[in-house]
Design an enzyme around this catalytic site. Structure first.
Site, PDB file in Angstrom:
ATOM      1  N   ARG A  75       0.831  -1.193   0.000  1.00 51.09           N
ATOM      2  CA  ARG A  75       0.000   0.000   0.000  1.00 51.09           C
ATOM      3  C   ARG A  75       0.872   1.251   0.000  1.00 51.09           C
ATOM      4  O   ARG A  75       1.927   1.273   0.625  1.00 51.09           O
ATOM      5  CB  ARG A  75      -0.880   0.031   1.246  1.00 51.09           C
ATOM      6  CG  ARG A  75      -2.194  -0.722   1.087  1.00 51.09           C
ATOM      7  CD  ARG A  75      -3.045  -0.650   2.342  1.00 51.09           C
ATOM      8  NE  ARG A  75      -2.393  -1.269   3.470  1.00 51.09           N
ATOM      9  CZ  ARG A  75      -1.813  -0.609   4.447  1.00 51.09           C
ATOM     10  NH1 ARG A  75      -1.823   0.709   4.465  1.00 51.09           N
ATOM     11  NH2 ARG A  75      -1.245  -1.250   5.438  1.00 51.09           N
ATOM     12  N   TYR A 203      -1.768  -3.249  -6.856  1.00 51.12           N
ATOM     13  CA  TYR A 203      -1.456  -4.079  -5.701  1.00 51.12           C
ATOM     14  C   TYR A 203      -2.476  -4.021  -4.570  1.00 51.12           C
ATOM     15  O   TYR A 203      -2.868  -2.938  -4.138  1.00 51.12           O
ATOM     16  CB  TYR A 203      -0.079  -3.699  -5.116  1.00 51.12           C
ATOM     17  CG  TYR A 203       0.384  -4.739  -4.141  1.00 51.12           C
ATOM     18  CD1 TYR A 203       1.026  -5.884  -4.592  1.00 51.12           C
ATOM     19  CD2 TYR A 203       0.102  -4.626  -2.783  1.00 51.12           C
ATOM     20  CE1 TYR A 203       1.402  -6.880  -3.709  1.00 51.12           C
ATOM     21  CE2 TYR A 203       0.468  -5.621  -1.899  1.00 51.12           C
ATOM     22  CZ  TYR A 203       1.120  -6.743  -2.368  1.00 51.12           C
ATOM     23  OH  TYR A 203       1.485  -7.724  -1.494  1.00 51.12           O
ATOM     24  N   LYS A 212      -9.457  -2.179   2.023  1.00 43.87           N
ATOM     25  CA  LYS A 212      -9.159  -1.037   2.894  1.00 43.87           C
ATOM     26  C   LYS A 212      -9.952   0.193   2.458  1.00 43.87           C
ATOM     27  O   LYS A 212     -10.364   0.993   3.296  1.00 43.87           O
ATOM     28  CB  LYS A 212      -7.664  -0.733   2.880  1.00 43.87           C
ATOM     29  CG  LYS A 212      -6.759  -1.922   3.143  1.00 43.87           C
ATOM     30  CD  LYS A 212      -6.973  -2.566   4.485  1.00 43.87           C
ATOM     31  CE  LYS A 212      -5.853  -3.555   4.775  1.00 43.87           C
ATOM     32  NZ  LYS A 212      -6.068  -4.368   5.948  1.00 43.87           N
ATOM     33  N   HIS A 232     -10.294  -2.402  11.837  1.00 48.91           N
ATOM     34  CA  HIS A 232      -9.222  -3.245  11.295  1.00 48.91           C
ATOM     35  C   HIS A 232      -8.989  -4.398  12.278  1.00 48.91           C
ATOM     36  O   HIS A 232      -7.970  -4.437  12.974  1.00 48.91           O
ATOM     37  CB  HIS A 232      -7.966  -2.376  11.150  1.00 48.91           C
ATOM     38  CG  HIS A 232      -6.881  -2.986  10.344  1.00 48.91           C
ATOM     39  ND1 HIS A 232      -5.563  -2.625  10.477  1.00 48.91           N
ATOM     40  CD2 HIS A 232      -6.897  -3.945   9.379  1.00 48.91           C
ATOM     41  CE1 HIS A 232      -4.818  -3.315   9.628  1.00 48.91           C
ATOM     42  NE2 HIS A 232      -5.600  -4.130   8.964  1.00 48.91           N
ATOM     43  N   SER A 254      -1.151  -3.886  10.108  1.00 49.51           N
ATOM     44  CA  SER A 254      -0.851  -4.852   9.051  1.00 49.51           C
ATOM     45  C   SER A 254       0.439  -5.608   9.376  1.00 49.51           C
ATOM     46  O   SER A 254       1.395  -5.024   9.884  1.00 49.51           O
ATOM     47  CB  SER A 254      -0.662  -4.129   7.723  1.00 49.51           C
ATOM     48  OG  SER A 254      -1.838  -3.468   7.359  1.00 49.51           O
ATOM     49  N   CYS A 256       1.161  -7.974  11.611  1.00 47.11           N
ATOM     50  CA  CYS A 256       1.513  -8.220  13.013  1.00 47.11           C
ATOM     51  C   CYS A 256       0.900  -9.529  13.496  1.00 47.11           C
ATOM     52  O   CYS A 256       0.755  -9.755  14.691  1.00 47.11           O
ATOM     53  CB  CYS A 256       1.032  -7.085  13.905  1.00 47.11           C
ATOM     54  SG  CYS A 256       2.038  -5.606  13.783  1.00 47.11           S
ATOM     55  N   ASP A 281      -9.185  -9.796   9.106  1.00 48.40           N
ATOM     56  CA  ASP A 281      -8.661  -8.453   8.836  1.00 48.40           C
ATOM     57  C   ASP A 281      -9.624  -7.320   9.166  1.00 48.40           C
ATOM     58  O   ASP A 281      -9.199  -6.282   9.634  1.00 48.40           O
ATOM     59  CB  ASP A 281      -8.257  -8.363   7.348  1.00 48.40           C
ATOM     60  CG  ASP A 281      -7.371  -7.168   7.049  1.00 48.40           C
ATOM     61  OD1 ASP A 281      -6.516  -6.843   7.879  1.00 48.40           O
ATOM     62  OD2 ASP A 281      -7.536  -6.557   5.974  1.00 48.40           O
ATOM     63  N   ARG A 373       2.019 -12.174  -0.731  1.00 47.15           N
ATOM     64  CA  ARG A 373       0.700 -12.482  -0.168  1.00 47.15           C
ATOM     65  C   ARG A 373       0.076 -13.720  -0.785  1.00 47.15           C
ATOM     66  O   ARG A 373       0.452 -14.149  -1.877  1.00 47.15           O
ATOM     67  CB  ARG A 373      -0.247 -11.299  -0.454  1.00 47.15           C
ATOM     68  CG  ARG A 373       0.169  -9.980   0.171  1.00 47.15           C
ATOM     69  CD  ARG A 373      -0.406  -9.831   1.532  1.00 47.15           C
ATOM     70  NE  ARG A 373       0.134  -8.690   2.277  1.00 47.15           N
ATOM     71  CZ  ARG A 373      -0.435  -8.189   3.358  1.00 47.15           C
ATOM     72  NH1 ARG A 373      -1.559  -8.692   3.816  1.00 47.15           N
ATOM     73  NH2 ARG A 373       0.114  -7.197   4.004  1.00 47.15           N
TER      74      ARG A 373
END
Ligand code: SAT
Ligand code: MN
Length: 591
Positions: A75, A203, A212, A232, A254, A256, A281, A373
């Site tokens: 991002r 992406y 998001k 989130h 993100s 973690c 998420d 990913r």
């Protein structure tokens, strides 16, 4: 131009698609219906164009590899804008731009941008079908990769058009990769119009506009005006040996470990305990008629970080990606399988790196991109909750805020009440990761893990969190966790992964009023005897270090929090001021 808009009766939709086509001039318009036949056709086309590389069907049936442009791997927060008439509505944490100027600028870039390309019309539903939470989005994109990912990440196709009917209440997402030039890359949100225009990136969060952009930035704005929360957060159900399930929502920045926690496999000694994934998420949370907080996962798939995912860290994710998965920017083995750092196996000879180059182990470069990913349907997950599709969602008994902190923040802290928990969330910090472009490993404040995702003024967001309490009759308990605290030599104090179950169990026991805790000026912490440590080999001193509150560290932490709130203009929120004062007084008394 061919346009298969046959039978699309929604006039607002037809008009908007026509306008976008007029601007971008695609050769073809393809309306996605979400069918298997369509998936096969789009996949064949993506393979023929080199966008997807088929993996070995004997090893990874139905799986494909995508290599993104190397300049487009995460991002781009500095290129992400909230476009509201007043700058103040975007607040101190967002990049702001004026809507009219931004539309004009993007229109200039988008003019003819889809010439020679196909525009995919991707209708999708966020939230379980039939749910009062459900919302419709339509993404127009010239990326076949995006169309195929959206098919996994959302309930995509016919069902969305059926749900929409003739309503004009849908998120309008317009996406064009242009030529992937970072100089012409912008991700712009227009909350007042329920619209997102994203250009120049293909992406993840920049391009899958459901995620998001809609489900967090726009939805948080809608939640603020409509009285609910878009967060989130992962959602998990923790089932006890007696068959009682407690639902927990947990916010982490993100990369973690949200996906790992959402799919956690309890350690051997926790016989009969099971974790069920509702989401990994995003959570949409509403107050139910019973006065409790109810949550759904608006998504239908996982867009998880590959590196570090192994049988040890997340056995269920490893099973989830065995089939029907799109991998992005991982390494490829000579026999058509995938590999990444932290997979728990030696890199096989002949590995090809994420850029498509032969990988040299001596190069010092990772073979898989650190933010590589997997996109996998949630139904692949062996521990998917039976409630994941429940239109009513699940009742939340506990909320967890967590970050990646080498020091200061203990393994777990319990807030004394909701507003204390809001303070935990608002003041949390985390070391940065590869999920966003920029420097990795510096502590940044990340309120509720929403810093890059709150679509309106963050101070209004804190007030909204406070106000929710007034309407909750049975509020969840709130906790803060840190799996990442280190000793002086830089070694993790807590083993993490499956062992985090011990902390979840304490949290459930606290909810049920069954476990003890020790008060500190910062919050309640478990004593050794409050945690179930059976079968865990941890030196008492290390556990003590992991759970301790250091006076000096916390006095300086409180100064930093105070400064941060001042910078945001949130220092005048009376409750935050009081919390800092109380914590300071408590620490000074401890001497
Ligand atoms: O690229 S995404 O925003 O979808 C992933 C993340 O940063 O959490
Ligand atoms: Mn995320």
């Amino acid at each position: 131009m061919t346009n298969q808009a046959n039978g699309v009766k929604n006039r607002a939709l037809a008009r908007w698609v026509a306008e976008a086509a007029e601007l971008t001039r695609p050769d073809r318009i393809v309306w996605c219906d979400g069918s298997e036949e369509e998936k096969a056709r789009l996949t064949r086309e993506a393979v023929a164009r080199g966008v997807l590389i088929p993996l070995n069907p004997a090893r990874r049936p139905g799986c494909y590899l995508h290599r993104s442009n190397p300049n487009d791997v995460a991002r781009s927060e500095h290129l992400t804008f909230i476009c509201t008439p007043n700058k103040d509505d975007a607040g101190p944490t967002n990049n702001w731009a004026a809507p009219d100027e931004t539309y004009a600028r993007l229109r200039g870039w988008l003019k003819g941008s889809m010439q020679g390309r196909t525009m995919y019309v991707v209708p999708y539903v966020m939230g379980p079908l039939g749910s009062p939470f459900a919302k419709v989005g339509i993404e127009l994109t010239d990326s076949i990769y995006v169309a195929l990912n959206m098919r996994i990440m959302t309930r995509m196709g016919r069902a969305a058009l059926d749900l929409l009917g003739d309503s004009d209440d849908f998120n309008r997402g317009l996406h064009s990769t242009l030529d992937l030039d970072p100089e012409r890359r912008l991700i712009c949100h227009f909350p007042q119009d329920n619209a997102v225009w994203s250009v120049g990136s293909g992406y993840g969060g920049n391009a899958l506009l459901s995620k998001k952009c809609f489900a967090l930035r726009i939805a948080s704005y809608l939640g603020h005006s409509e009285g609910w929360l878009a967060e989130h957060m992962l959602i998990l159900g923790l089932e006890s040996p007696r068959g009682e399930t407690t639902y927990i929502a947990a916010a982490f920045p993100s990369a973690c470990g949200k996906t790992n926690l959402a799919m956690l496999l309890p350690p051997q000694s926790f016989k009969g305990w099971r974790v069920h994934t509702v989401g990994d998420d995003i959570a949409w949370l509403r107050i139910g008629p019973d006065g409790r907080l109810w949550a759904v996962n608006p998504e239908a798939g996982f867009f998880g970080v590959a590196p570090g995912t192994s049988t040890k860290s997340n056995a269920n994710a490893m099973k989830t990606v065995e089939h029907d998965t799109i991998f992005t920017n991982v390494a490829a083995t000579p026999d058509g399988d995938v590999w990444w750092e932290g997979m728990g196996t030696e890199p096989p000879p002949g590995l090809v790196d994420w850029r498509g180059q032969p990988w040299n182990p001596q190069s010092g470069q990772p073979a898989a991109h650190p933010n590589s990913r997997f996109t996998a349907p949630m139904t692949n997950n062996p521990v998917l909750s039976p409630k994941a599709e429940d239109p009513q969602g699940v009742p939340i008994s506990a909320i967890i805020f967590g970050g990646r902190r080498a020091s200061t923040v203990p393994l777990v802290l319990e807030a004394s009440d909701w507003s204390h928990g809001v303070f935990f969330g608002a003041s949390m910090g985390s070391e940065t990761t590869a999920a966003a472009t920029g420097k990795v490993g510096v502590v940044r404040r990340d309120p509720m893990a929403m810093l890059p995702f709150c679509g309106y003024n963050i101070v209004d967001y804190f007030v909204h969190w406070h106000e929710i309490a007034g309407r909750l009759r049975n509020p969840p308990k709130i906790f803060e966790v840190n799996w990442f605290r280190k000793d002086r030599d830089g070694a993790f104090l807590w083993p993490g992964y499956s062992e985090n179950m011990r902390v979840l169990k304490w949290i459930v026991d606290r909810v049920e009023g069954r476990a003890g805790a020790e008060p500190t000026p910062i919050g309640m912490v478990p004593r050794k005897e409050d945690l179930n440590l059976a079968g865990l080999d941890i030196a008492p001193d290390r556990l003590r270090q992991a759970t301790s509150i250091d006076r000096g560290e916390w006095l300086s932490e409180l100064n930093q929090i105070e400064e941060y709130f001042k910078r945001l203009g949130a220092d005048s929120l009376p409750d935050f001021e009081r919390r800092i004062k109380l914590a300071r007084e408590g620490l000074e008394q401890r001497g």
